[in-house]
Design a protein around this motif. Structure first.
Motif, short mmCIF file in Angstrom:
data_model
loop_
_atom_site.label_atom_id
_atom_site.label_comp_id
_atom_site.label_asym_id
_atom_site.label_seq_id
_atom_site.Cartn_x
_atom_site.Cartn_y
_atom_site.Cartn_z
N ASP A 1 16.15 -13.33 -38.62
CA ASP A 1 16.62 -14.09 -39.79
C ASP A 1 15.60 -15.15 -40.20
O ASP A 1 15.92 -16.13 -40.85
CB ASP A 1 17.98 -14.74 -39.51
N PRO B 1 12.93 -20.40 -45.93
CA PRO B 1 12.69 -19.79 -47.25
C PRO B 1 11.43 -20.29 -47.95
O PRO B 1 10.77 -19.52 -48.64
CB PRO B 1 13.95 -20.15 -48.04
N GLU C 1 15.33 -16.06 -43.97
CA GLU C 1 16.49 -16.83 -44.42
C GLU C 1 16.42 -18.27 -43.93
O GLU C 1 16.82 -19.20 -44.62
CB GLU C 1 17.78 -16.20 -43.87
N GLN D 1 15.25 -9.60 -46.65
CA GLN D 1 15.26 -11.06 -46.84
C GLN D 1 13.96 -11.51 -47.52
O GLN D 1 13.97 -12.35 -48.42
CB GLN D 1 15.39 -11.77 -45.49
#
Ligand code: MG
Length: 225
Positions: free
Chosen positions: A149, A155, A152, A185
């Motif tokens: 992740d 960013p 995310e 993502q």
């Protein structure tokens, strides 16, 4: 209540100065025909290892040089030097990112000729995103041994990325890492971003990565010609 405002203004001043120096670096690199890559990632994502494998593949095809950024030690520059490529080590003494001023000093010590310069930034997914170095290409690495992740969570870094490289793909069978999720993502944050799956150990994706660099570098003078 005025303190947070003061801090913000100071940061803007520093960034403003950095931006002016980055613009000078970009002009200088452009005039010399150098494609400069800002290579970024969290610590331990395999940037240096990837770079070593890249140098071995491209060394005879295009002039290369490297700037290494680390908080301490010249370990990485020593590794790069073994591949026969000019390298300058920048030591930030605690600072978590490279700045354009430091990179400008490194440029004074490198043979700038048409080719590729790779700037390996300090391992950090936060601060380097805010400091333009004068590069023409921003590449972010995520290894499959990290959390899937990362885009995310960070960013700002991925929003400005021109390419996202998944590294250590040879370790994928041993970890829980959703490759497609990370790529999605990355694309959500930067539509059209180039994604590459690579392993410096097996060579997976390395030709595609090198072709990507050569394509971006355009026609350059071959070494020795
Ligand atoms: Mg390194």
């Amino acid at each position: 209540m005025s303190e947070p405002v003061f801090v913000t203004v100071l940061e803007r001043k520093v960034l403003g100065k950095n931006d002016a120096l980055a613009a000078a670096n970009r002009r200088r690199l452009g005039e010399a025909g150098v494609l400069a890559i800002n290579l970024m990632s969290a610590p331990g994502s395999g940037k240096t290892r990837l770079l070593e494998a890249t140098l071995d593949r491209l060394r005879d095809r295009i002039p290369l040089c490297v700037i290494e950024g680390d908080v301490q030690t010249d370990n990485d520059a020593r590794r790069i030097a073994r591949h026969g490529v000019p390298v300058v080590q920048l030591i930030t003494n605690g600072q978590c990112h490279l700045e354009a001023a430091l990179v400008g000093e490194a440029l004074d010590r490198l043979p700038l000729r048409p080719g590729i310069l790779v700037i390996e930034n300090v391992g950090n997914l936060v601060c380097p995103a805010a400091f333009d170095l004068g590069e023409s290409l921003r590449v972010v690495c995520v290894s499959v041994t990290e959390g899937d992740d990362k885009p995310e969570k960070y960013p700002a870094m991925f929003r400005k990325a021109d390419a996202v490289m998944l590294t250590k793909m040879d370790l994928l069978p041993h970890v829980e890492f959703r490759v497609e999720a990370v790529e999605e993502q990355a694309r959500a944050l930067r539509p059209g971003v180039r994604t590459l799956r690579t392993s410096a150990v097996t060579g997976e994706g390395m030709e595609a990565w090198c072709d990507f660099l050569l394509d971006r570098a355009g026609p350059r003078t071959a070494p020795g010609s």
